[in-house]
Scaffold this active site. Structure first.
Site, PDB file in Angstrom:
ATOM      1  N   GLU A 486     119.846  49.089  15.125  1.00 22.46           N
ATOM      2  CA  GLU A 486     118.527  49.642  15.466  1.00 22.46           C
ATOM      3  C   GLU A 486     117.780  49.903  14.152  1.00 22.46           C
ATOM      4  OE1 GLU A 486     121.414  51.471  16.638  1.00 22.46           O
ATOM      5  OE2 GLU A 486     121.532  49.829  18.050  1.00 22.46           O
ATOM      6  N   GLU A 504     121.114  44.641  12.442  1.00 19.20           N
ATOM      7  CA  GLU A 504     121.049  44.126  13.811  1.00 19.20           C
ATOM      8  C   GLU A 504     119.595  43.690  14.021  1.00 19.20           C
ATOM      9  OE1 GLU A 504     122.845  45.683  18.033  1.00 19.20           O
ATOM     10  OE2 GLU A 504     121.445  46.958  16.990  1.00 19.20           O
ATOM     11  N   GLU A 510     126.799  42.583  21.835  1.00 19.54           N
ATOM     12  CA  GLU A 510     127.131  43.721  22.703  1.00 19.54           C
ATOM     13  C   GLU A 510     126.439  43.638  24.066  1.00 19.54           C
ATOM     14  OE1 GLU A 510     125.783  46.701  19.957  1.00 19.54           O
ATOM     15  OE2 GLU A 510     123.847  46.914  20.930  1.00 19.54           O
TER      16      GLU A 510
HETATM   17  C1  NOJ Z   1     124.433  50.465  19.146  1.00 15.44           C
HETATM   18  C2  NOJ Z   1     125.018  49.511  18.174  1.00 15.44           C
HETATM   19  O1  NOJ Z   1     124.307  48.301  18.160  1.00 15.44           O
HETATM   20  C3  NOJ Z   1     126.469  49.302  18.560  1.00 15.44           C
HETATM   21  O2  NOJ Z   1     127.048  48.291  17.753  1.00 15.44           O
HETATM   22  C4  NOJ Z   1     127.216  50.598  18.451  1.00 15.44           C
HETATM   23  O3  NOJ Z   1     128.542  50.421  18.882  1.00 15.44           O
HETATM   24  C5  NOJ Z   1     126.548  51.670  19.320  1.00 15.44           C
HETATM   25  N1  NOJ Z   1     125.150  51.728  19.063  1.00 15.44           N
HETATM   26  C6  NOJ Z   1     127.149  53.049  19.069  1.00 15.44           C
HETATM   27  O4  NOJ Z   1     126.768  53.498  17.801  1.00 15.44           O
HETATM   28 CA    CA Z   2     122.036  47.854  19.186  1.00 11.39          CA
END
Ligand code: NOJ
Ligand code: CA
Length: 704
Positions: A486, A504, A510
């Site tokens: 983020e 990212e 994910e």
């Molecule tokens: C969002 C992230 O993109 C992810 O990789 C992470 O596991 C979670 N937040 C928890 O911090």
């Molecule tokens: Ca994310």
């Protein structure tokens, strides 16, 4: 950092009022790209761009609105013109290639208002063979100490209804699916309430950058920005009727403006990458070239690496971030307390991952959910002061994990989920980074899930741009490299701060585990390679082998296994995760590719590709001379012809080809793959068959 060659030539300086048209233009070193500057009869600034004799950007305006000051828009006169030529070769400490050519012609135009308040601004254009950058300089001037920018009006007047690959102009998060539409079909506000995202704010029909386009004549353009420093991120507002894009800066509802700066200052570069072939966009280094040289010197404490993580198991719902077992991915979505699921970050589990990594040429381990606070972070609301990044859960002994990893050659990667509470994080920078220093940890994954606290700030506003930079600088001083999730969008800052290793800023792997809309479609990554990837390295987290996602019957990964391998080459990052669980890799023949594949490159060549369809990239590993090739396709199967003429002639390579099997298909037969070995030289050519949603990965090892 070496500068091999550098020369700067000031060609001519003409003082006062010279508006002769021929002087108000500059061209790229190869002469193909021409940028023209001029003033309308009302004294309004505008620029236009042509490429190879074709107009690419029609006359487009440049203006600013300020708080408590008249707009800077008209009644301007050219005061001064300066033209420079510049050429250097600089070295990337880590990257897609070692040596980068930075060569351009520059035109700087000083503009002054003819009436009070008689302000001055300088517009700088840099014309490269692969595109254009321009930015505004507000020089020191009498009576003007500070400016509050209410908006910047930089226009990109397109020549037609180009095909565009875009994500909505979200002020927070870039984790949206890309859309392919004509400019006239952009409808960003329809994506306001993405059920997968904890924060979205899309106030206008605007797009985020990089936005990539193809003209009816087949020319490729991508608009973005470089060196976003102490300024607001730029979204592009879309005029669907007139095919015009216009800067719309991310604001602060809390402060009531977009940017506040003391003079003198410069804005980020507004960039237009231009290439006949789509592949040329990926090989363009315009964005890093428009950033300042390395400020940190050699950071030998960071080495590009492959890493594993106590991470995917939480996204699958097999284990939890918190100790009590309430923070699994399922609890994030519906908020029930999940029982019977175990805590992921235990000393024992970390040692299990370390043993596996050490045995498989993987040198990093990310552990999420090891510190207290996760149990209180429910529904994303209670967030200020929740995490402290130093207090372990009782079943995790960080010193022991670090010690054990060191013994085995695996370094821990720290995790800091800030929960988008940057003020809390800033208060903790000292303690959190001192712990890392004491433990000898040299990289951190940060995260900013949720809406920014304080309310009214957005991830891409000036206030947050400065927060992300503060963290990067603090981290550099403590010899820590940052991989932000983020994040603020990538704008080539990695050249200046090589500890900005990856981020990212896209819909990553994910989403395949938990997105409620079926995960990333097969065209996602063939678009990402030509859009988000132009901005900089991506922590996509490839390498999932168990593609049906057993514990999640409604989800699956929409690629074949061979494509998961190809991503290590196609999606560039100096930190590449082997994202799946150790048990899914153990004994798997295809895992050999992940063991072998390089992470730091001497050179990279995009061999072929079309935006949203397919891409084929070859990269030479630094120091070994081995080559790796990756190719991916969208939902359509296709044959890709590859000629190995990029290899050094007169040398034989042992090629191991990991390709889709005859019946492979991303929907119902993703695991069908074949491994073949053969000898390859620069004379060879092959046709590679990729399945629907498929890929191909090749390692080419120099024959002894
Ligand atoms: C969002 C992230 O993109 C992810 O990789 C992470 O596991 C979670 N937040 C928890 O911090
Ligand atoms: Ca994310």
């Amino acid at each position: 950092m070496r500068n091999y060659t550098q020369y700067l030539l000031v060609l001519l300086v003409i003082l006062f009022g010279c508006q002769a048209e021929q002087e108000l233009k500059t061209s790229s070193p190869d002469g193909k790209l021409i940028v023209n500057f001029d003033l309308t009869p009302e004294g309004e600034a505008q620029y236009s761009v042509s490429y190879d004799g074709q107009i690419v950007i029609e006359p487009s305006g440049m203006a600013f609105d300020f708080q408590g000051e008249p707009s800077f828009a008209s009644n301007l006169q050219v005061q001064n013109i300066q033209k420079d030529m510049f050429s250097e070769t600089w070295e990337m400490q880590w990257g897609e290639q070692r040596e980068v050519q930075n060569e351009y012609n520059q035109l700087s135009v000083t503009l002054k208002e003819q009436e009070a308040p008689n302000r001055t601004i300088i517009v700088h254009f840099k014309a490269y063979n692969d595109g254009l950058g321009f930015r505004y300089e507000f020089p020191e001037q009498e009576g003007l100490e500070e400016l509050i920018i209410m908006d910047e009006h930089t226009e990109f007047n397109l020549t037609g209804d180009h095909t565009a690959w875009w994500i909505p102009g979200d002020w927070d998060i870039y984790e949206h699916l890309y859309h392919e539409t004509p400019i006239s079909g952009i409808n960003a506000t329809e994506y306001r309430d993405d059920p997968n995202l904890a924060a979205t704010y899309i106030p206008e029909n605007a797009v985020n950058t990089p936005v990539t386009m193809r003209t009816a004549d087949g020319l490729h353009l991508s608009i973005h920005e470089a060196n976003l420093t102490d300024y607001a991120g730029m979204t592009l507002k879309v005029d669907t009727e007139n095919h015009n894009l216009k800067s719309n800066l991310v604001g602060s509802d809390r402060l009531g403006y977009k940017v506040k700066r003391s003079l003198p200052f410069v804005t980020p570069w507004r960039t237009i990458q231009i290439s006949e072939k789509a592949a040329g966009l990926i090989d363009s280094r315009l964005i890093v070239n428009l950033n300042e040289p390395n400020k940190l010197g050699t950071i030998d404490w960071f080495k590009p690496m492959k890493y594993m993580g106590i991470w995917w198991e939480m996204h699958l719902g097999n284990s939890t971030w918190d100790y009590e077992g309430s923070q699994s991915m399922d609890s994030w979505q519906d908020n029930p307390l999940v029982s019977g699921v175990k805590h992921g970050a235990t000393t024992e589990n970390a040692k299990r991952y370390i043993d596996f990594a050490a045995a498989n040429n993987i040198t990093g381990l990310l552990v999420e959910g090891w510190y207290t606070g996760w149990d209180r972070w429910i529904g994303f609301e209670d967030r200020e002061g929740v995490f402290d990044f130093v207090t372990e859960y009782p079943d995790y002994d960080i010193e022991e994990v670090v010690r054990y990893g060191r013994e085995k050659g695996v370094e821990l990667i720290m995790h800091h989920e800030t929960s988008a509470a940057p003020r809390t994080y800033e208060q903790q920078l000292d303690t959190a980074y001192t712990l890392m220093k004491n433990l000898g940890i040299h990289s951190v994954k940060t995260g900013y899930v949720g809406k920014i606290i304080p309310k009214g700030e957005y991830h891409h506003g000036q206030w947050m741009v400065n927060h992300y930079r503060k963290v990067l600088e603090h981290a550099a001083a403590q010899e820590v490299a940052v991989n932000a999730h983020e994040p603020i969008k990538a704008t080539g800052i990695r050249r200046t701060y090589p500890n900005a290793i990856a981020r990212e800023g896209l819909r990553g792997q994910e989403f395949n585990a938990w997105a409620v809309d079926g995960g990333n479609p097969p065209e996602h990554l063939p678009i990402v390679a030509f859009t988000r990837m132009l901005a900089g390295p991506i922590d996509f987290t490839p390498g999932i082998f168990e593609l049906s996602l057993e514990p999640k019957p409604d989800n699956q990964i929409n690629t074949t296994l061979a494509q998961q391998l190809a991503l290590y080459v196609v999606i560039y990052s100096p930190v590449q995760m082997a994202a799946d669980l150790p048990e899914n890799y153990a004994g798997h023949p295809a895992f050999q590719f992940i063991r072998d594949v390089g992470v730091n490159w001497e050179q990279s060549i995009t061999l072929d590709g079309e935006v949203g369809d397919y891409v084929l990239i070859a990269r030479e590993e630094r120091d070994t001379g081995h080559w790796f090739v990756g190719g991916i396709t969208d939902e359509n199967p296709r044959d890709l012809d590859i000629s190995f003429d990029f290899l050094p002639s007169g040398k034989a390579f042992i090629a191991t080809i990991y390709r889709d099997g005859e019946n492979a298909h991303y929907t119902n037969n993703p695991d069908d793959y074949v491994i073949e070995k053969r000898s390859i030289t620069s004379e060879d050519q092959l046709t590679l068959s990729l399945a629907a949603g498929g890929g191909v990965a090749i390692s080419l090892v120099v024959e002894e």
